[in-house]
Design an enzyme around this catalytic site. Structure first.
Site, PDB file in Angstrom:
ATOM      1  N   ASP A   1      -8.224   3.991   1.415  1.00  0.00           N
ATOM      2  CA  ASP A   1      -7.125   4.344   2.318  1.00  0.00           C
ATOM      3  C   ASP A   1      -7.703   4.907   3.608  1.00  0.00           C
ATOM      4  O   ASP A   1      -8.288   5.996   3.601  1.00  0.00           O
ATOM      5  CB  ASP A   1      -6.242   5.386   1.635  1.00  0.00           C
ATOM      6  CG  ASP A   1      -4.993   5.682   2.437  1.00  0.00           C
ATOM      7  OD1 ASP A   1      -4.962   5.319   3.625  1.00  0.00           O
ATOM      8  OD2 ASP A   1      -4.060   6.277   1.878  1.00  0.00           O
TER       9      ASP A   1
ATOM     10  N   ASN B   1       2.269   1.466   4.398  1.00  0.00           N
ATOM     11  CA  ASN B   1       2.553   0.188   5.097  1.00  0.00           C
ATOM     12  C   ASN B   1       2.261   0.278   6.598  1.00  0.00           C
ATOM     13  O   ASN B   1       2.899  -0.385   7.413  1.00  0.00           O
ATOM     14  CB  ASN B   1       4.009  -0.281   4.851  1.00  0.00           C
ATOM     15  CG  ASN B   1       4.273  -1.735   5.272  1.00  0.00           C
ATOM     16  OD1 ASN B   1       5.360  -2.085   5.682  1.00  0.00           O
ATOM     17  ND2 ASN B   1       3.289  -2.591   5.174  1.00  0.00           N
TER      18      ASN B   1
ATOM     19  N   CYS C   1      -1.454   0.970   7.482  1.00  0.00           N
ATOM     20  CA  CYS C   1      -2.898   0.733   7.665  1.00  0.00           C
ATOM     21  C   CYS C   1      -3.381  -0.520   6.946  1.00  0.00           C
ATOM     22  O   CYS C   1      -3.845  -1.470   7.576  1.00  0.00           O
ATOM     23  CB  CYS C   1      -3.713   1.930   7.165  1.00  0.00           C
ATOM     24  SG  CYS C   1      -3.396   3.464   8.040  1.00  0.00           S
ATOM     25  N   ARG C   2      -3.287  -0.551   5.608  1.00  0.00           N
ATOM     26  CA  ARG C   2      -3.940  -1.628   4.858  1.00  0.00           C
ATOM     27  C   ARG C   2      -3.080  -2.867   4.637  1.00  0.00           C
ATOM     28  O   ARG C   2      -3.499  -3.991   4.926  1.00  0.00           O
ATOM     29  CB  ARG C   2      -4.424  -1.088   3.497  1.00  0.00           C
ATOM     30  CG  ARG C   2      -5.529  -0.074   3.613  1.00  0.00           C
ATOM     31  CD  ARG C   2      -5.743   0.692   2.331  1.00  0.00           C
ATOM     32  NE  ARG C   2      -4.581   1.520   2.012  1.00  0.00           N
ATOM     33  CZ  ARG C   2      -4.390   2.181   0.889  1.00  0.00           C
ATOM     34  NH1 ARG C   2      -5.303   2.092  -0.055  1.00  0.00           N
ATOM     35  NH2 ARG C   2      -3.313   2.918   0.701  1.00  0.00           N
ATOM     36  N   SER C   3      -1.871  -2.689   4.084  1.00  0.00           N
ATOM     37  CA  SER C   3      -1.078  -3.894   3.775  1.00  0.00           C
ATOM     38  C   SER C   3      -0.654  -4.683   5.020  1.00  0.00           C
ATOM     39  O   SER C   3      -0.507  -5.903   4.931  1.00  0.00           O
ATOM     40  CB  SER C   3       0.118  -3.567   2.874  1.00  0.00           C
ATOM     41  OG  SER C   3       0.984  -2.613   3.457  1.00  0.00           O
TER      42      SER C   3
ATOM     43  N   CYS D   1       0.864  -1.184   0.000  1.00  0.00           N
ATOM     44  CA  CYS D   1       0.000   0.000   0.000  1.00  0.00           C
ATOM     45  C   CYS D   1       0.899   1.234   0.000  1.00  0.00           C
ATOM     46  O   CYS D   1       2.065   1.152  -0.412  1.00  0.00           O
ATOM     47  CB  CYS D   1      -1.004  -0.028   1.159  1.00  0.00           C
ATOM     48  SG  CYS D   1      -0.268  -0.016   2.799  1.00  0.00           S
TER      49      CYS D   1
HETATM   50  P1  4NP Z   1      -1.716   2.872   4.129  1.00  0.00           P
HETATM   51  O1  4NP Z   1      -2.271   4.275   4.672  1.00  0.00           O
HETATM   52  O2  4NP Z   1      -1.209   3.110   2.741  1.00  0.00           O
HETATM   53  O3  4NP Z   1      -2.917   1.981   4.146  1.00  0.00           O
HETATM   54  O4  4NP Z   1      -0.639   2.435   5.104  1.00  0.00           O
HETATM   55  C1  4NP Z   1      -1.484   5.440   4.670  1.00  0.00           C
HETATM   56  C2  4NP Z   1      -0.609   5.679   5.693  1.00  0.00           C
HETATM   57  C3  4NP Z   1       0.134   6.846   5.694  1.00  0.00           C
HETATM   58  C4  4NP Z   1       0.010   7.771   4.668  1.00  0.00           C
HETATM   59  C5  4NP Z   1      -0.862   7.504   3.634  1.00  0.00           C
HETATM   60  C6  4NP Z   1      -1.604   6.336   3.628  1.00  0.00           C
HETATM   61  N1  4NP Z   1       0.727   8.988   4.705  1.00  0.00           N
HETATM   62  O5  4NP Z   1       0.527   9.831   3.811  1.00  0.00           O
HETATM   63  O6  4NP Z   1       1.557   9.191   5.604  1.00  0.00           O
END
Ligand code: 4NP
Length: 149
Positions: free
Chosen positions: A119, A13, A15-17, A10
């Site tokens: 997201d 790394n 939240c989702r993955s 994702c």
């Molecule tokens: P993820 O969510 O891709 O599911 O881990 C996010 C976590 C952090 C950020 C964006 C999405 N960020 O912009 O810091």
């Protein structure tokens, strides 16, 4: 091709993955499969951090402990090392292609009509994490079933 390893990717790394990694690791344990599972983000902002609190919480409510994972950034060697590389949304898949990954898969193609896993980083509170978990759970199981028939 025999599938021996899967990498979920994702953006952050956190939240989702990490949820996808945890679900996959639990599922292969349950099915006694020998597969290497990992996750990574295309961005570097959160390298070394544990998953976000709400992802840890929703996973735990479903019997999956992801609290000891640490975020890392995807690297070019991953594209050689992993048999399947799976993005959680369209931008993850596009970012992977831009980085030189030849044939990234999209998780939503395995049970959610190709939909993107939203997201949840900017969600307010816990609301929405249940849906994210459900999508990931269904698609990860289908992905594994489909490649290990
Ligand atoms: P993820 O969510 O891709 O599911 O881990 C996010 C976590 C952090 C950020 C964006 C999405 N960020 O912009 O810091």
């Amino acid at each position: 091709m025999e599938v021996k390893s899967i990498l979920f990717v994702c953006l952050g790394n956190i939240c989702r993955s990490p949820i996808a990694q945890g679900v996959a690791q639990n599922y292969i344990k349950e099915k006694k499969l020998d597969l290497h599972i990992d996750s990574a983000g295309t961005g570097s902002w959160h390298v070394g951090e544990a998953p976000c609190e709400n992802s840890i919480k929703v996973a735990l409510l479903n019997g999956v402990d992801i609290s000891r994972q640490k975020a890392r950034q995807v690297k070019k060697e991953d594209f050689k090392k992993f048999d399947l590389i799976v993005g959680l949304d369209n931008s993850n898949v596009q970012n992977l292609k831009n980085l030189g990954c030849k044939n990234p898969l999209k998780l939503g193609d395995f049970g959610f009509d190709g939909k993107c896993v939203p997201d949840p980083y900017f969600f307010e509170g816990f609301e929405g994490f249940d849906k994210v978990y459900e999508m990931i759970d269904i698609c990860v199981r289908n992905l594994i079933d489909e490649h290990l028939k």
